[in-house]
Design an enzyme around this catalytic site. Structure first.
Site, PDB file in Angstrom:
ATOM      1  N   LYS A 187      -6.879   3.186  -2.598  1.00 60.54           N
ATOM      2  CA  LYS A 187      -7.329   3.162  -1.095  1.00 60.54           C
ATOM      3  C   LYS A 187      -7.619   4.761  -0.462  1.00 60.54           C
ATOM      4  O   LYS A 187      -6.778   5.716  -0.753  1.00 60.54           O
ATOM      5  CB  LYS A 187      -6.156   2.534  -0.411  1.00 60.54           C
ATOM      6  CG  LYS A 187      -6.357   2.540   0.979  1.00 60.54           C
ATOM      7  CD  LYS A 187      -5.134   1.666   1.475  1.00 60.54           C
ATOM      8  CE  LYS A 187      -5.066   1.780   3.190  1.00 60.54           C
ATOM      9  NZ  LYS A 187      -3.884   0.971   3.605  1.00 60.54           N
TER      10      LYS A 187
ATOM     11  N   ASP B 119       0.901  -1.136   0.170  1.00 56.87           N
ATOM     12  CA  ASP B 119       0.130  -0.132   0.055  1.00 56.87           C
ATOM     13  C   ASP B 119       0.957   1.019   0.010  1.00 56.87           C
ATOM     14  O   ASP B 119       1.521   1.514   0.973  1.00 56.87           O
ATOM     15  CB  ASP B 119      -0.922   0.094   1.162  1.00 56.87           C
ATOM     16  CG  ASP B 119      -1.950  -1.125   1.244  1.00 56.87           C
ATOM     17  OD1 ASP B 119      -1.819  -1.888   0.458  1.00 56.87           O
ATOM     18  OD2 ASP B 119      -2.948  -0.858   2.184  1.00 56.87           O
TER      19      ASP B 119
ATOM     20  N   LYS C  98     -10.193   0.021  -1.685  1.00 56.51           N
ATOM     21  CA  LYS C  98      -9.951  -0.037  -0.193  1.00 56.51           C
ATOM     22  C   LYS C  98     -10.177   0.954   0.483  1.00 56.51           C
ATOM     23  O   LYS C  98      -9.750   1.956   0.226  1.00 56.51           O
ATOM     24  CB  LYS C  98      -8.524  -0.466  -0.063  1.00 56.51           C
ATOM     25  CG  LYS C  98      -8.367  -0.869   1.399  1.00 56.51           C
ATOM     26  CD  LYS C  98      -6.910  -1.481   1.481  1.00 56.51           C
ATOM     27  CE  LYS C  98      -6.638  -1.762   2.950  1.00 56.51           C
ATOM     28  NZ  LYS C  98      -5.071  -2.064   3.111  1.00 56.51           N
TER      29      LYS C  98
END
Length: 219
Positions: free
Chosen positions: A153, A91, A182
């Protein structure tokens, strides 16, 4: 949606700066026991966690975290190092200053560079929605859609605020079909988790979902 379906979408997260190995082991044990999507941990623990989990659970780590202003070269090194140590997912945080300056091409180039450095690793791009305007969020949907990353995300969880239903709805309306969402940061109830998934999120980032589930007597 039952509790196991929800947990299977959760990146079980421990990113405290004072997390110790025992905390990481507990996280991994819970992630395996409850069939969670991954464990998301600090880079320094990746090799040990990959050995500890022995392929039973993907290990995720963070790149350029939490502020995003490391150089592209540093982020690429982090991605390569994570892959070498056994991570399956990363990430990364975008350079928010570049976004505020309108340097979208630089952000796109950086994400593509990190993706190339990461190789086969799953890449999720954190844009820290709580610091962005609606227009900036929409622009980042376009950038991530063009970048080769698999996910956009919402949040690091360290930016002052986390995911909102409105942001997930906005993402869903503007990302390309191949990009997933996400939602992370501040998910405090199972009802909220279920709603995020219903709105279009494919993953949730949470450090509390096991505690919440136990508190509600579901596991």
């Amino acid at each position: 949606m039952n509790i196991q379906e929800i947990l299977s979408k959760v990146d079980h997260t421990q990113l405290s700066p004072v997390a110790v190995w025992a905390d990481i082991c507990t996280l991994c044990d819970e992630g395996i026991a409850f069939g969670m999507a991954s464990v998301c941990i600090p880079p320094a623990y990746v090799a040990d966690a990959a050995s500890y989990t022995a392929g039973r659970l993907p290990v995720c780590t963070v790149i350029g975290f939490p502020n995003g202003y490391a150089s592209t070269a540093a982020k690429c090194f982090e991605a390569q190092d994570a892959a070498r140590r056994g991570a399956g997912e990363i990430d990364m945080v975008i350079n928010l200053g570049w976004l505020k300056d309108g340097c979208y091409k630089k952000i796109l180039k950086e994400i593509r560079s990190v993706k190339a450095a990461a190789g086969d690793l799953l890449l999720k791009v954190i844009i820290e929605t709580c610091l962005l305007t609606r227009e900036e969020k929409i622009k980042m949907c376009d950038v991530v859609s063009d970048s080769g990353a698999q996910y956009i995300k919402t949040s690091t969880g360290f930016g002052g605020s986390g995911a909102t239903f409105e942001d997930v709805e906005l993402f869903k309306s503007h990302i390309a079909p191949h990009v997933k969402i996400k939602a992370a940061g501040g998910i405090s109830t199972l009802a909220d988790a279920e709603k995020f998934l219903a709105l279009g999120a494919s993953r949730l980032g949470s450090s509390r979902m096991i505690k919440i589930s136990k508190g509600e007597g579901l596991i």
